[in-house]
Design an enzyme around this catalytic site. Structure first.
Site, mmCIF file in Angstrom:
data_model
loop_
_atom_site.group_PDB
_atom_site.id
_atom_site.type_symbol
_atom_site.label_atom_id
_atom_site.label_comp_id
_atom_site.label_asym_id
_atom_site.label_seq_id
_atom_site.Cartn_x
_atom_site.Cartn_y
_atom_site.Cartn_z
ATOM 1 C CB THR A 1 0.112 5.676 9.510
ATOM 2 O OG1 THR A 1 -0.321 4.905 10.610
ATOM 3 C CG2 THR A 1 1.280 6.535 9.925
ATOM 4 C CE LYS B 1 -1.469 4.450 4.370
ATOM 5 N NZ LYS B 1 -1.955 4.467 5.809
ATOM 6 C CB THR C 1 -4.389 1.552 5.451
ATOM 7 O OG1 THR C 1 -4.238 2.973 5.534
ATOM 8 C CG2 THR C 1 -3.088 0.885 5.854
#
Length: 276
Positions: free
Chosen positions: A192, A181, A155
């Site tokens: 997250t 990630k 993200t």
């Protein structure tokens, strides 16, 4: 006898034997030529599986459904989207999670309870199921799809975070791969921490879960970026036994070495998460 734990050059989530991955652009994120936002990780063999999840009181339906499927001890694959967290959207969140798992499991020929789901990104936004219905069947799995899978889960990350290492246990070479990630909780767009780990070690289900919990408590659960917890934090470990070695026994030197390797990998991935 066990050997020294060493990193695999350009290793990733599909470095262990029997794992494939693939990714595509579904249209969840804003388009750019190299952007990916849908990924699938799959093991050709049945797996022992373990998971550690967010302690937040508010959990994404994706987390709840994965926990339910993990309880059947049959996980063999995971489907992931990035850009939308599928959290705080009411009953529709579980409806969409169930459909997404159904689409992905049909695509690769598994039962639905053998598929996990993880989602990450904006909270309070429903998954674009029309896009996913057309995009999931287009994901092509391959033995070289690890880096694309790592890119598909990003993200706010600057780049993919992935690694693998190997060791010899009782004369059998085994490998552990992983990708992670996360780059903090960026208000109001929540990012997250998701982490996926694979291994071709032959390790029983009863040993795998406590092993993962112990390692994560010593590594990823020691990290803080900005003090926030998420609705979607998930770590999944799949062990398919494709190395062909004898089962790792509890309280054995082989289990000790395996934990050393898993700890080394998770520590490395955690450091990469903090950097970017």
């Amino acid at each position: 006898m066990s050997s020294e734990v060493t990193f695999v050059k350009e290793g990733n989530i599909v470095s262990p034997k029997g794992f494939l991955a693939g990714a595509s652009y579904a249209g969840i994120k804003t388009y750019s030529p190299d952007k990916l936002d849908l990924g699938i990780l799959y093991s050709e063999n049945k797996c022992s599986s373990a998971g550690v999840f967010t302690t937040n009181k508010v959990k994404s339906p994706s987390v709840l459904l994965t926990q339910q499927h993990l309880s059947f001890q049959k996980l063999q694959a995971v489907v992931v989207t990035s850009g939308i967290a599928n959290a705080c959207v009411g009953a529709q969140g579980m409806t969409d999670a169930i459909e997404m798992v159904s689409l992905a499991s049909q695509h690769i020929g598994l039962n639905e309870n053998e598929m996990a789901i993880c989602t990450t990104g904006l909270i309070g936004v429903e998954l674009p199921m029309a896009l996913l219905r057309s995009s999931i069947p287009a994901v092509e799995l391959s033995y070289s799809g690890g880096t694309n899978f790592a890119k598909s889960i990003m993200t706010t990350d600057v780049g993919p975070k992935e690694a693998a290492l190997s060791m010899e246990l009782n004369g059998t070479l085994i490998t552990i791969g992983g990708t992670i990630k996360g780059a903090g909780m960026i208000h109001p767009d929540m990012a997250t921490m998701l982490c996926f780990l694979t291994t071709d070690a032959n390790i029983p289900q009863s040993i795998l879960q406590p092993c993962l919990k112990e390692v994560i408590d010593e590594t990823l659960n020691c990290i803080t970026v900005d003090g926030d917890t998420s609705t979607n934090d998930t770590v999944l470990l799949l062990a398919n036994g494709a190395s062909g070695g004898t089962p790792i026994a509890s309280d054995s030197s082989e289990l000790h070495t395996f934990k050393q390797g898993l700890t080394k990998l998770c520590s490395y991935l955690g450091e990469e998460l903090i950097k970017t």
